[in-house]
Design an enzyme around this catalytic site. Structure first.
Site, short mmCIF file in Angstrom:
data_model
loop_
_atom_site.label_atom_id
_atom_site.label_comp_id
_atom_site.label_asym_id
_atom_site.label_seq_id
_atom_site.Cartn_x
_atom_site.Cartn_y
_atom_site.Cartn_z
N SER A 82 0.81 -1.21 0.00
CA SER A 82 0.00 0.00 0.00
C SER A 82 0.85 1.27 0.00
CB SER A 82 -0.90 0.00 1.24
OG SER A 82 -0.14 -0.37 2.38
N THR A 184 -1.80 3.14 4.11
CA THR A 184 -0.91 4.31 4.12
C THR A 184 -0.05 4.34 5.37
OG1 THR A 184 -2.68 5.55 3.08
CG2 THR A 184 -0.93 6.84 4.11
N THR A 202 1.97 6.96 0.40
CA THR A 202 1.12 5.84 0.00
C THR A 202 1.15 5.62 -1.51
OG1 THR A 202 -1.14 4.97 0.18
CG2 THR A 202 -0.94 7.27 -0.38
N ARG A 212 -6.31 9.35 -10.10
CA ARG A 212 -6.91 9.58 -8.79
C ARG A 212 -5.83 9.94 -7.77
NH1 ARG A 212 -6.34 7.26 -3.38
NH2 ARG A 212 -8.37 7.30 -2.35
N THR A 235 -5.26 7.44 7.76
CA THR A 235 -5.12 6.29 6.89
C THR A 235 -6.53 5.84 6.53
OG1 THR A 235 -4.16 4.08 6.66
CG2 THR A 235 -5.04 4.64 8.82
N GLY A 236 -6.64 5.09 5.46
CA GLY A 236 -7.97 4.63 5.07
C GLY A 236 -8.42 5.27 3.77
N1 GLY Z 1 -5.34 6.99 2.33
C1 GLY Z 1 -4.77 6.64 1.12
C2 GLY Z 1 -5.60 6.88 -0.05
O1 GLY Z 1 -6.82 6.84 0.02
O2 GLY Z 1 -5.05 7.11 -1.09
#
Ligand code: GLY
Length: 326
Positions: A82, A184, A202, A212, A235-236
């Site tokens: 990740s 992340t 990340t 994106r 994170t998330g």
């Molecule tokens: N938190 C990492 C992402 O959504 O890219």
């Protein structure tokens, strides 16, 4: 408030030498232990990142060098799917990276949609230190990195390519945040003087649309600090964090007097309210870590499964299970 007690896996640092694992039972909310220096990082890969950051700090490096060195460990590790090298690609099979860094004087730097550079956090640091800007993106970020001597390399490993080919069979976008117990890496550091530093890096959501960008390179979303108050990082699912300016809001709640755990929980509750009837609810996960000026800290997530690593002279280097809402 979730009252359960949690296991801590304690990785003994010593002088940052060999580590061993022991278990003990302590309350999740370790806010009482105000102390510094202290480093907190998201997920289990935060343990090795903390270890490196702590080593740098103990060697006399400043906070920004310590957080950079720490998260570079996750960026370089192909097993961490990740972050950085070995991260899952987007739906075109391309690994794109987001990162940001911030120091005690509110200097900050960020890169987004960066490709073929193993250490986006180091590029973000140079954006902070050597440009009049905060954020560079895509080709501009890549050109800047190359101009500073960074080598281009393929970041898609055989394993990630294999997983991407398998994913294409169904092509369903459904991020799995707790996969292999990481996502992340966000790191917050309070140094010997009580000054704050942070970093976040990340490869973003696996199988995202090409182009994106998530929360991680956005100051105020993936990371924020105010040296008078505290620091927070996320994170998330980035979209949910961006919608609430998550990290900035956690810091603002600490400014209003909320302890770190409460501040994180209030923002997670806000995210929960916004997303509860939305299409991403079944796979939504967000987590925050926060630390205030006294060195009190917390981690909190929407759903079960988020943990974070804490490193200091008392706990050495420990993995804590975060409290969660549902
Ligand atoms: N938190 C990492 C992402 O959504 O890219």
């Amino acid at each position: 408030m979730n009252k359960r007690r949690n296991f801590i896996k304690k990785s003994i640092l010593g002088t940052v030498g060999a580590s061993s694992l022991i278990k003990c039972d302590v309350p999740t909310n370790s806010n009482a232990q105000a102390t510094y220096p202290r480093i907190i990082s998201t997920w289990n890969h935060g343990l090795s990142a903390n270890k490196e950051a702590w080593k740098n700090l103990m060697d006399g490096k400043n906070g920004i060098s310590a957080v950079e060195a720490g998260v570079k460990i996750s960026e370089a590790d192909p097993k961490v799917r990740s972050v950085g090298y070995g991260g899952f690609p987007d739906r075109e099979g391309i690994v794109t990276l987001d990162a940001c860094i911030m120091d005690k004087n509110s200097n900050c730097g960020s890169v987004s949609f960066l490709q073929n550079i193993k250490h986006p956090i180091s590029v973000a640091r140079l954006v902070m230190e050597q440009t009049p800007h905060v954020m560079l993106s895509g080709k501009g970020a890549l050109d800047f990195a190359i101009s500073k001597g960074f080598e281009q390399e393929e970041l898609l490993t055989k394993e990630s390519k294999k997983d991407w080919i398998k994913w294409k069979e169904e092509s369903k976008y459904k991020p799995v945040i707790n996969i292999e117990n990481h996502d992340t890496i966000s790191m917050l550091l309070i140094d010997n003087n009580g000054d704050l530093f942070g970093a976040c890096t990340t490869s973003g959501a696996a199988w995202k649309m090409h182009g994106r960008v998530g929360d991680s390179p956005i100051i105020g979303a993936g990371l924020f600090l105010d040296n008078e108050v505290g620091a927070a990082a996320a994170t998330g699912l980035g979209e949910a964090v961006i919608r609430t300016s998550g990290s900035a809001m956690v810091v603002e709640l600490m400014r209003q007097g909320h302890p770190p755990l409460e501040a994180c929980k209030l923002i997670v509750d806000r995210i929960s309210k916004i997303h509860r009837s939305g299409p991403d609810w079944d796979y939504l996960q967000v987590g925050f870590i926060a630390i205030n000026k006294k060195g009190e800290y917390a981690g909190y997530s929407l759903k079960k499964g988020f943990d974070y690593a804490v490193c200091d002279n008392e706990n050495q280097n420990s993995l804590l299970k975060a409290d969660y809402s549902i």
